[in-house]
Design a protein around this motif. Structure first.
Motif, PDB file in Angstrom:
ATOM      1  N   TRP A  68     -21.261  -4.382 -26.179  1.00 58.46           N
ATOM      2  CA  TRP A  68     -22.126  -5.443 -25.674  1.00 58.46           C
ATOM      3  C   TRP A  68     -23.286  -4.857 -24.893  1.00 58.46           C
ATOM      4  N   ASN A  69     -24.409  -5.578 -24.966  1.00 63.29           N
ATOM      5  CA  ASN A  69     -25.643  -5.154 -24.306  1.00 63.29           C
ATOM      6  C   ASN A  69     -26.268  -6.339 -23.605  1.00 63.29           C
ATOM      7  N   ALA A  70     -26.612  -6.128 -22.353  1.00 66.47           N
ATOM      8  CA  ALA A  70     -27.286  -7.169 -21.578  1.00 66.47           C
ATOM      9  C   ALA A  70     -28.701  -7.356 -22.090  1.00 66.47           C
ATOM     10  N   ASN A  71     -29.205  -8.574 -21.988  1.00 66.60           N
ATOM     11  CA  ASN A  71     -30.567  -8.857 -22.429  1.00 66.60           C
ATOM     12  C   ASN A  71     -31.609  -8.289 -21.481  1.00 66.60           C
ATOM     13  N   GLN A  72     -31.260  -8.050 -20.227  1.00 61.39           N
ATOM     14  CA  GLN A  72     -32.219  -7.507 -19.268  1.00 61.39           C
ATOM     15  C   GLN A  72     -31.699  -6.238 -18.647  1.00 61.39           C
ATOM     16  N   ALA A 131     -26.321 -12.002 -19.236  1.00 59.65           N
ATOM     17  CA  ALA A 131     -26.327 -12.599 -20.568  1.00 59.65           C
ATOM     18  C   ALA A 131     -26.737 -11.527 -21.565  1.00 59.65           C
ATOM     19  N   GLY A 132     -26.179 -11.589 -22.757  1.00 58.78           N
ATOM     20  CA  GLY A 132     -26.516 -10.585 -23.747  1.00 58.78           C
ATOM     21  C   GLY A 132     -25.904 -10.880 -25.095  1.00 58.78           C
ATOM     22  N   LYS A 133     -25.806  -9.820 -25.899  1.00 57.44           N
ATOM     23  CA  LYS A 133     -25.257  -9.946 -27.239  1.00 57.44           C
ATOM     24  C   LYS A 133     -24.131  -8.940 -27.422  1.00 57.44           C
ATOM     25  N   TYR A 134     -23.271  -9.215 -28.414  1.00 54.98           N
ATOM     26  CA  TYR A 134     -22.118  -8.343 -28.639  1.00 54.98           C
ATOM     27  C   TYR A 134     -21.807  -8.224 -30.123  1.00 54.98           C
ATOM     28  N   VAL A 135     -21.072  -7.167 -30.446  1.00 57.69           N
ATOM     29  CA  VAL A 135     -20.466  -6.978 -31.756  1.00 57.69           C
ATOM     30  C   VAL A 135     -19.031  -6.539 -31.504  1.00 57.69           C
ATOM     31  N   LEU A 175     -14.634   0.923 -26.225  1.00 60.30           N
ATOM     32  CA  LEU A 175     -15.362  -0.074 -25.440  1.00 60.30           C
ATOM     33  C   LEU A 175     -16.735   0.507 -25.145  1.00 60.30           C
ATOM     34  N   MET A 176     -17.793  -0.266 -25.451  1.00 60.12           N
ATOM     35  CA  MET A 176     -19.155   0.230 -25.272  1.00 60.12           C
ATOM     36  C   MET A 176     -19.991  -0.778 -24.499  1.00 60.12           C
ATOM     37  N   PRO A 177     -19.763  -0.862 -23.185  1.00 58.70           N
ATOM     38  CA  PRO A 177     -20.560  -1.773 -22.364  1.00 58.70           C
ATOM     39  C   PRO A 177     -21.972  -1.247 -22.111  1.00 58.70           C
ATOM     40  N   THR A 178     -22.820  -2.127 -21.685  1.00 62.73           N
ATOM     41  CA  THR A 178     -24.195  -1.775 -21.349  1.00 62.73           C
ATOM     42  C   THR A 178     -24.227  -0.611 -20.363  1.00 62.73           C
ATOM     43  N   GLY A 179     -25.036   0.397 -20.652  1.00 62.07           N
ATOM     44  CA  GLY A 179     -25.318   1.459 -19.698  1.00 62.07           C
ATOM     45  C   GLY A 179     -24.235   2.472 -19.448  1.00 62.07           C
ATOM     46  N   THR A 180     -23.231   2.564 -20.327  1.00 63.71           N
ATOM     47  CA  THR A 180     -22.172   3.551 -20.124  1.00 63.71           C
ATOM     48  C   THR A 180     -21.929   4.341 -21.407  1.00 63.71           C
ATOM     49  N   ASP A 181     -21.213   5.429 -21.252  1.00 63.09           N
ATOM     50  CA  ASP A 181     -20.718   6.147 -22.416  1.00 63.09           C
ATOM     51  C   ASP A 181     -19.590   5.331 -23.038  1.00 63.09           C
TER      52      ASP A 181
END
Length: 128
Positions: free
Chosen positions: A124-128, A103-107, A40-46
């Motif tokens: 996933w990565n947030a747009n902002q 809101a953002g994008k994911y793979v 799992l690779m969320p925005t802003g984490t390892d």
């Protein structure tokens, strides 16, 4: 299932169950839709590993105010025959009042295990 339009629709259909379980607060059930050794690779984490990390991560996000989500598949394709699928799309998480929290994008990489597709890699990565 090789047609990209069919794969896109198939991945969109696969997303229905995780979205439903998240909204219901069923984080244990949500984690079971992932492979046992998932990443799992969320925005802003390892990188987080395994179903326990999935359960905790989504529970924490829900408890912080993100009460439901939408996921829309933009593109999908096959990897290694039909044993793996990739999905690229965009998402929104919503606060209880319906306002957009993130809101953002994911793979996502879906891996077939015992005849069922499970999420193996979720980025996933947030747009902002």
């Amino acid at each position: 299932m090789a047609d990209s339009h069919d794969l896109k629709a198939f991945c969109q259909q696969l997303q229905e169950e995780p979205v439903k379980r998240y909204k219901a607060g069923d984080f244990k059930g949500l984690s079971e839709l992932y492979t046992p050794n998932c990443k799992l690779m969320p925005t802003g984490t390892d990188v987080l590993f395994g179903r326990e990390a999935v359960e905790k991560s989504f529970r924490d996000f829900f408890n912080a105010g993100a009460k439901w989500s939408t996921l829309d598949t933009d593109e999908a394709g096959q990897v290694h025959g039909d044993d793996c699928l990739y999905e690229r799309g965009h998402y929104k998480f919503f606060n209880e009042d319906g306002s957009v929290r993130e809101a953002g994008k994911y793979v996502i990489i879906w891996k077939k295990i015992e005849g069922e597709y499970r999420i193996d890699i979720d980025i996933w990565n947030a747009n902002q």
